[in-house]
Scaffold this active site. Structure first.
Site, mmCIF file in Angstrom:
data_model
loop_
_atom_site.group_PDB
_atom_site.id
_atom_site.type_symbol
_atom_site.label_atom_id
_atom_site.label_comp_id
_atom_site.label_asym_id
_atom_site.label_seq_id
_atom_site.Cartn_x
_atom_site.Cartn_y
_atom_site.Cartn_z
ATOM 1 C CB SER B 140 42.730 36.586 42.179
ATOM 2 O OG SER B 140 41.780 36.471 41.187
ATOM 3 C CG ASP B 307 37.992 42.681 44.069
ATOM 4 O OD1 ASP B 307 37.343 42.494 43.026
ATOM 5 O OD2 ASP B 307 38.864 41.887 44.491
ATOM 6 C CG HIS B 340 40.375 41.292 41.225
ATOM 7 N ND1 HIS B 340 40.215 40.662 42.437
ATOM 8 C CD2 HIS B 340 40.982 40.393 40.409
ATOM 9 C CE1 HIS B 340 40.715 39.426 42.344
ATOM 10 N NE2 HIS B 340 41.181 39.251 41.140
#
Lengths: 194, 367
Positions: B140, B307, B340
């Site tokens: 991320s 995601d 995610h």
């Protein structure tokens, strides 16, 4: 067609030091061989998780992609050789992918099961779809959704303005140059775009 | 570790006399070649692996990935976790004192970017005597740092592992961040960012920020599977507009409450801003290929099909830019249902690819 002899026969079409894209690279054995034995570099493209893992394990660069979504990620002429070994027969958009192969590579190598190999013809004559070592599936569960012959590919290549540099059959790892459409289980075409 | 010298920041400001909290795992080998730097995302810290003595529930945030015998094996690698500037887990942040004024920074803490964090991490490596990392790793926002490392210090790592990340945020993504920030800034307890001196904490804003964030980290499918339309109590509807009715509401409120107890409001603003600002292609007229031309590392990128906050499409943009530059890159697109959050969870395919990649890095090390 994982036999070593067949792999070597196909590898001979890849000049040493080439930058190679292997579409449907499986477990990466071919690229691994080309990198070790012929000083090539490049990437494999695979959709299958287990094959992607196998490539990472053997240190072959692999991009996980669905070939039916195209090759937008790759620039025109960005590879010396693009390989499609036992891949074409699994593709829904086989013709588009052939054009894409020609666009991305300066040359292309396509190998696929030749449906006109004599045992297959014999089986059809008997009224049944062939089930052989090369085509080991039943008609209802085969992943080979495109069945074509050596001669069929010549027509498709011409239709798409591909210049065939070399073509031959492969049987038991040996090149077949006399009557390949009947005598070889695998058709091999080496081409470039016009 | 204390850093007295001023660190110039991208904004033109600088910060001096700051502290970086870090942890290390494993042993640095004789030629200092086995170091792996782990960069954290929004809500994480330098505590990436292991548990603190006597604290059973203190697992590091990436403990499933990093540790002895794990995919990033600390029996072979020297792993460094570092808390970023502006965070609230030990490194200097808005809740600490400005060295000039002696006042708590609050809203006056300088805006820090991904590039600033990388520069601060590089100084830490200098002090640890590590000139080249075996790998820099992050998911991320942490993946953005890993990517930025390869552009800011192309010679200082051999591999970059970028998980569930993106070359910049989309408008939708910035929009989510902005909603979260507005929730915090408009909380009457925020006091323009100087809530510390009022003895207040803008918990309402933090709760809402966390709730919206949490929604975006999950997939529709997982949320439906976990909560569906399940009621919190009994089978009868309450016909109330303000009571908790559905399980999902209860879950989000719980997550919000928990978060607001430990997270700092100014840190939330700073970190989401760093996310918004990250865009290495910006100085190359938006051309990511040209932006990544500096990178020399070998790359592994991983994304997750469900995601939608950092979608596979965004990872593929990075892959394409690396291919255009003829860099070594592998890319795995994991068909996991968890959105995610998948990058922090166990998935055999994901873990397998990570383990194999780090195995191959370990094989390059001197015995």
């Amino acid at each position: 067609m994982t036999e070593k002899a067949a792999m070597q026969a196909l590898a001979r079409l890849v000049p040493p030091g080439s930058r190679v894209l292997d579409l449907g690279c499986g477990n990466g054995a071919m690229l691994d061989y080309l990198q070790r034995e012929r000083g090539c570099s490049g990437y494999g493209v695979e959709i299958d998780d287990a094959n992607v893992l196998a490539c990472v394990q053997r240190g072959v660069d692999v991009i996980q992609l669905n070939l039916d979504e195209g090759l937008a990620m790759f620039d025109d002429n960005s590879f010396d050789v693009v390989l499609q070994i036992d891949t074409l027969q699994h593709l829904r958009n086989a013709e588009t992918m052939l054009r894409e192969t020609a666009r991305v590579g300066r040359t292309g190598v396509v190998a696929f099961p030749n449906f006109a190999h004599w045992p297959n013809r014999l089986s059809i004559l008997r009224g049944r779809m062939p089930v052989t070592r090369r085509l080991p599936y039943q008609w209802y569960d085969t992943p080979n959704i495109r069945v074509g012959t050596y001669k069929d590919f010549e027509v498709l290549a011409t239709k798409n303005s591909l210049r065939i540099l070399d073509s031959f059959g492969l049987q038991d790892g040996q090149e077949v140059r006399w009557l390949p459409n009947a005598r070889a289980g695998t058709a091999v075409f080496h081409f470039e775009h016009a | 570790m204390h850093f007295p010298d001023a660190l110039p920041l991208q904004s033109g400001a600088s910060i001096r006399d700051y502290h970086l909290a870090f942890e290390t795992y494993g042993t640095l080998n004789a030629d200092c070649s086995n170091a792996v730097l782990v960069c954290h995302a929004l809500n994480a810290s330098h505590h990436v692996a292991g548990v603190y003595a006597g604290q059973d529930k203190s697992e590091g945030w990436w403990d499933n990935m990093i540790g002895p015998g794990k995919p990033v094996d600390t029996d072979r690698f020297f792993v460094i976790g570092v808390n970023n500037l502006g965070s609230c887990f030990g490194s200097t942040g808005p809740m600490h004192h400005h060295p000039d004024t002696g006042e708590v920074y609050g809203a006056d803490f300088p805006v820090v970017t991904v590039e600033d964090w990388v520069n601060a991490q590089a100084r830490l490596l200098d002090r640890l005597g590590i000139t080249q990392l075996a790998a820099v790793l992050g998911g991320s926002l942490g993946g953005m740092q890993a990517l930025s490392w390869t552009l800011q210090y192309p010679e200082r790592m051999r591999h970059a592992v970028v998980v569930a990340s993106a070359p910049n945020l989309t408008a939708e993504n910035i929009a989510f961040n902005e909603v979260a920030r507005r929730a915090i800034v408009t909380d009457p307890d925020f006091h323009g960012g100087h809530f510390y001196r009022h003895g207040a904490i803008p918990k309402r804003g933090l709760r809402i920020a966390r709730m919206i964030g949490h929604i975006t980290y999950l997939s529709d499918d997982v949320m439906n599977e976990k909560f569906g339309r399940q009621l919190r109590e009994g089978l009868e509807l309450k016909y109330s507009t303000q009571d908790i009715e559905f399980q999902i509401e209860s879950y989000l409120r719980y997550q919000g409450d928990k978060f607001s107890d430990y997270f700092d409001a100014n840190t939330y603003l700073l970190i989401t801003r760093a996310l918004d600002y990250f865009d290495p292609a910006r100085t190359h007229a938006g051309n990511l290929t040209r932006a990544l031309a500096r990178a020399q590392a070998r790359f592994l990128l991983v994304s997750f099909t469900t995601d939608w906050r950092f979608s596979p499409k965004r990872s593929r943009e990075i892959v394409k830019a690396l291919l255009d530059n003829r860099r070594s890159v592998s890319y795995a697109e994991i068909d996991a249902p968890h959105g995610h959050d998948a990058f922090l969870l166990d998935d055999a395919r994901y873990m397998g690819v990570m383990r194999s990649y780090f195995d191959s890095i370990a094989k390059e090390l001197q015995p």
